[in-house]
Design an enzyme around this catalytic site. Structure first.
Site, PDB file in Angstrom:
ATOM      1  CB  ILE A  40      -0.999  -0.136   1.006  1.00 24.84           C
ATOM      2  CG1 ILE A  40      -1.580  -1.399   1.375  1.00 24.84           C
ATOM      3  CG2 ILE A  40      -1.867   1.142   1.074  1.00 24.84           C
ATOM      4  CD1 ILE A  40      -2.522  -1.923  -0.072  1.00 24.84           C
ATOM      5  CD  GLU A  41       4.422   1.687  -3.274  1.00 28.53           C
ATOM      6  OE1 GLU A  41       4.986   2.737  -3.630  1.00 28.53           O
ATOM      7  OE2 GLU A  41       4.846   0.524  -3.419  1.00 28.53           O
ATOM      8  N   GLY A  42      -0.397   4.517  -1.271  1.00 30.05           N
ATOM      9  CA  GLY A  42      -1.130   5.528  -1.423  1.00 30.05           C
ATOM     10  C   GLY A  42      -2.596   5.285  -0.631  1.00 30.05           C
ATOM     11  CG  PHE A  48       6.225  -0.508  -6.008  1.00 30.90           C
ATOM     12  CD1 PHE A  48       4.995  -0.824  -5.392  1.00 30.90           C
ATOM     13  CD2 PHE A  48       7.084  -1.534  -5.940  1.00 30.90           C
ATOM     14  CE1 PHE A  48       4.733  -1.854  -4.499  1.00 30.90           C
ATOM     15  CE2 PHE A  48       7.179  -2.273  -5.104  1.00 30.90           C
ATOM     16  CZ  PHE A  48       6.043  -2.639  -4.407  1.00 30.90           C
TER      17      PHE A  48
END
Length: 519
Positions: free
Chosen positions: A195-197, A517
């Site tokens: 999860i990056e956002g 990413f």
């Protein structure tokens, strides 16, 4: 000799994952091959270290657009030997799409544009991959589904929505049933959160629901995550503390990356080890060192196989939570002279020795992190020509802030006559600056001679989310041939914002927006 040959075959058929295999919720492989229990103990005795590699984003293709021969191959291509033990398939990048179903994009292997979708949805039909997945699982590999990625900024609006989404994932990819299963009859071994956002609220409910489904299954399912090396992770920090994970693949680049292993102010595996043992819900969680598999797989953090192997051996000897090495990604590793095999050979078994003489820093962790910082505004007036004691901050023996030093939550510095306390890990963020990392504890207790009225005020705080720079190249594009992960052009500085990059994409050779990413 015949016995040794037969024993080698036996070993190959019974690959076991992770060192602490006999512990509850440890990252292990308790499939139906219970005849291999002897090898579980054998593997633990010899302290084998595992290799995990992401697959699905054709990272090499994103950075070598003309070298199509070495672009990503089918998953089974990477399961021919016992080097790589686990494969997170990347990515399920859209949670809620057409028809209420998610989307997956596996770059040149399978994507909605080139592979076709299930009627009334934008979910790619990749059922031809079922044979590859099952072939890898038969050889003892763990194959999971990675959710998120650089462009997968998904979030949940409630516990109920998170639980419903978990039901969807269970039915489409894991042990449930559906007429729209992207991988057909293949049953994946769990989920990975990259999860990056978006937001991370309610993810604990998602994981809990997956665990609930898995509790009655006839095979082991795993839940893993891939946080950035900065502790705590900006998006996954609260989730990691609230739900049980079997392994975390910590992405080591940027300032806290592998290139700074010898810098005790930067390398922070000790923080993650302490998290695993004192903060994590599952105290048997395994912590992996995430590394770029080649110099083109990330903007920073790449070290050669011998160095990475030496670091792995030293880490294994020092930290019991160490689980192995995660690579980004399989295509990069194979194109880089089988970097995966070289690393595994270099780290071998046993305790190893530390490649550095630098003492690694150990810091007590905070179990919570707030993403909202409010600074109060204070004012101090001093009469002209008056000698006055001002401030409440005790600055005795506190060093001045330095731009080239990494600080962890709780550490204090002095800056512009004030005492400041770091709320979480920070590097290069000026106290009182826009990042909101530092809490102003007030002016230092000093005697000041004022010749005119002085007004000192602290700027009002603002809501900040510490979006640490991402590590390796992972971004999902909507086209097929080029990697969905971002192209290499990397950010090498640790800032509080995420930069967008462009990655060429091949279906129409268009350019699709992407960002770093983690790997």
């Amino acid at each position: 000799m015949a016995f040794l040959q037969r024993f080698r075959v036996f070993l190959t058929k019974c690959i076991i994952l992770a060192p602490a295999l006999l512990q509850t919720h440890a990252f292990d492989n308790s499939r139906s091959d219970n005849q291999c229990k002897f090898l579980v103990a054998l593997r633990k005795y010899f302290q084998f270290t595992e290799i995990c590699s992401y697959w699905g984003q054709n990272s090499y293709g994103a950075t070598h657009t003309s070298d199509t021969v070495n672009w990503q191959q089918g998953l089974a291509h990477y399961c021919q030997d016992d080097t790589i033990n686990a494969f997170p398939i990347a990515f399920l990048n859209v949670f809620f799409s057409t028809g209420g179903l998610p989307e997956i994009n596996l770059a040149n292997t399978c994507n909605p544009t080139d592979s076709g979708v299930f009627s009334g949805t934008n979910l790619a039909n990749c059922q031809f991959l079922a044979a590859d997945i099952q072939a890898c699982q038969t050889k003892g590999k763990i194959v999971t589904l990675s959710l998120g990625g650089a462009t997968g900024a998904a979030s949940f609006s409630s516990d109920a929505q998170a639980q419903d989404f978990a039901d969807t994932i269970w039915n489409l990819f894991l042990g449930g049933s559906s007429s729209t299963r992207p991988f057909g009859a293949a049953v994946l071994d769990g989920v990975d959160l990259d999860i990056e956002g978006g937001g991370t609220t309610y993810y604990a409910s998602f994981i809990s629901r997956i665990r609930s489904h898995a509790s009655g299954a006839n095979k082991q399912y795993y839940v893993t995550a891939a946080p950035q090396c900065v502790y705590p992770d900006a998006y996954l920090g609260t989730v990691l503390n609230a739900a049980a994970f079997d392994a975390v693949y910590v992405q080591y680049n940027n300032f806290c990356g592998l290139q700074n292993y010898n810098n005790a102010n930067a390398w922070d595996f000790g923080l993650w080890d302490n998290w695993a043992k004192t903060v994590a819900v599952n105290k048997n969680v395994k912590v992996y060192i995430g590394a770029p598999a080649s110099s083109t797989a990330a903007g920073s953090g790449y070290v050669d196989a011998a160095t990475l192997g030496s670091i792995a051996k030293a880490t294994r000897a020092t930290y019991s939570s160490f689980g192995g090495i995660m690579l980004w990604d399989a295509s990069q590793a194979y194109a880089n002279g089988r970097f995966d095999s070289a690393v595994k050979s270099a780290m071998g078994a046993g305790t190893g020795s530390n490649p550095s003489t630098t003492t690694q820093a150990t810091t007590t962790l905070s179990t919570t992190k707030s993403t909202t910082t409010t600074k109060s505004t204070t004012a101090t007036s001093i009469s002209p020509s008056a000698t006055t004691t001002v401030g409440t901050g005790n600055c005795a023996s506190v060093a001045a802030w330095a731009s080239n030093v990494a600080y962890v939550g709780g550490q204090q510095v002095t800056y512009n006559g004030h005492l400041w306390t770091a709320q979480w890990w920070t590097y290069g963020d000026t106290p009182g600056g826009s990042a909101g990392v530092w809490t102003d504890n007030g002016a230092c207790n000093l005697k000041l001679v004022a010749t005119s009225a002085i007004s000192a005020s602290a700027s009002a705080g603002h809501h900040t989310t510490a979006t640490h720079s991402v590590a390796f190249v992972k971004a999902v594009s909507s086209a097929s041939i080029i990697s969905s992960k971002a192209s290499v052009g990397a950010r090498t500085t640790l800032s509080q914002s995420t930069t967008s990059h462009s990655a060429a994409s091949a279906s129409s050779l268009g350019v699709h927006s992407s960002r770093f990413f983690r790997f």
